[in-house]
Design a protein around this motif. Sequence first.
Motif, short mmCIF file in Angstrom:
data_model
loop_
_atom_site.label_atom_id
_atom_site.label_comp_id
_atom_site.label_asym_id
_atom_site.label_seq_id
_atom_site.Cartn_x
_atom_site.Cartn_y
_atom_site.Cartn_z
N PRO A 93 5.81 -0.94 -0.90
CA PRO A 93 5.86 -0.50 0.51
C PRO A 93 7.24 -0.57 1.15
N GLU A 94 8.03 -1.59 0.79
CA GLU A 94 9.34 -1.73 1.44
C GLU A 94 10.31 -0.62 1.06
N HIS A 95 9.99 0.16 0.03
CA HIS A 95 10.88 1.24 -0.40
C HIS A 95 10.48 2.61 0.12
N VAL A 129 -1.50 10.19 2.58
CA VAL A 129 -2.00 8.81 2.54
C VAL A 129 -1.11 7.94 1.65
N PHE A 130 0.09 8.45 1.29
CA PHE A 130 0.97 7.67 0.40
C PHE A 130 2.40 7.55 0.88
N ALA A 131 2.96 8.56 1.57
CA ALA A 131 4.38 8.51 1.94
C ALA A 131 4.66 7.74 3.22
N PRO A 132 3.90 7.93 4.30
CA PRO A 132 4.16 7.14 5.51
C PRO A 132 3.79 5.66 5.27
N PRO A 133 4.45 4.74 5.98
CA PRO A 133 4.10 3.33 5.82
C PRO A 133 2.67 3.04 6.28
N GLU A 134 2.09 1.96 5.79
CA GLU A 134 0.75 1.53 6.21
C GLU A 134 0.70 1.41 7.73
N GLY A 135 -0.40 1.89 8.32
CA GLY A 135 -0.56 1.81 9.77
C GLY A 135 0.04 2.98 10.52
N ASP A 136 0.77 3.85 9.81
CA ASP A 136 1.37 5.03 10.44
C ASP A 136 0.26 6.03 10.75
N PRO A 137 0.24 6.62 11.96
CA PRO A 137 -0.82 7.57 12.32
C PRO A 137 -0.88 8.81 11.42
N ARG A 138 0.21 9.11 10.71
CA ARG A 138 0.20 10.26 9.81
C ARG A 138 -0.77 10.07 8.65
#
Length: 280
Positions: A93-95, A129-138
Amino acid sequence: MSSTPLFRFGVVADPQYADLEPNLTLNRYPANSLVKLREAIEEFNRHELAFVVTLGDIIDREWKGFDAILPVYETLRHPKHFLLGNHDFAVAPEHLQAVHQRVGMPSAYYDFGHAGYRFIALDGNEISVFAPPEGDPRRDEAKARMKALETSGASNGQRWNAAIGSTQYAWLAAKLRAAKTAGEKVIVMNHYPIFPDDSHNALDSDCMLALLAEHDHVVAYLNGHNHAGNFGVVGGTYFVNFKGMVDTEDSNAFAIVSVHEDRLDVVGFGRETSRRLALS
């Protein structure tokens, strides 16, 4: 019919490198992509090319995959352009927000001109469901799009597909208009197909197709993602889905496109199909 092209460029789709055992079910050999990419670059280096584009899925997974495959690209004597695919975000996730910088892209989506052509490189991963960070509305927007497609009976509401956001869509529309004003022909590049209908198509393929249909100067849309390859034509626009380099144990797949005044000649190597595409 002209014999000397205006320019040529190389195309690679889905090398999807990883230091992994083969996926025999899908006939994918991710570890073999380093050898295949070296072979492709040796061929590219024999030609005068304006650039080489990789249409996403540079790696299969894990940040360290970039450390292995990017040095292979340094042997290329031509300028290189990258797009990102879904597998490029199969990292910690940090990347997630640093992938495009890691591969040296100027930004997640961009454009450039060459010899009367405008190349538009899209970031097809924005709504996913994979590129935006967790919790992102996208991520929620992607889930809603997937559900709507599934409800409608469409086959492409899959978690490995994605869409562009509203800001990028407006940017694309503006770039298309500006190219028209400048008298440029346009080639759009994305990881995800939008035509013909397929389970690998972008979550927003319908509205993307409608936008491109408004512009008769868009001569081609180039993509990867569907490793089997595909091809279609709508109006005067060719939709070319290049085959995945990662597939099969030892047969390669890449291409050189020669741009002429009256046509595009796609010369396929290995499993890639050669095509002559007349321009109106």
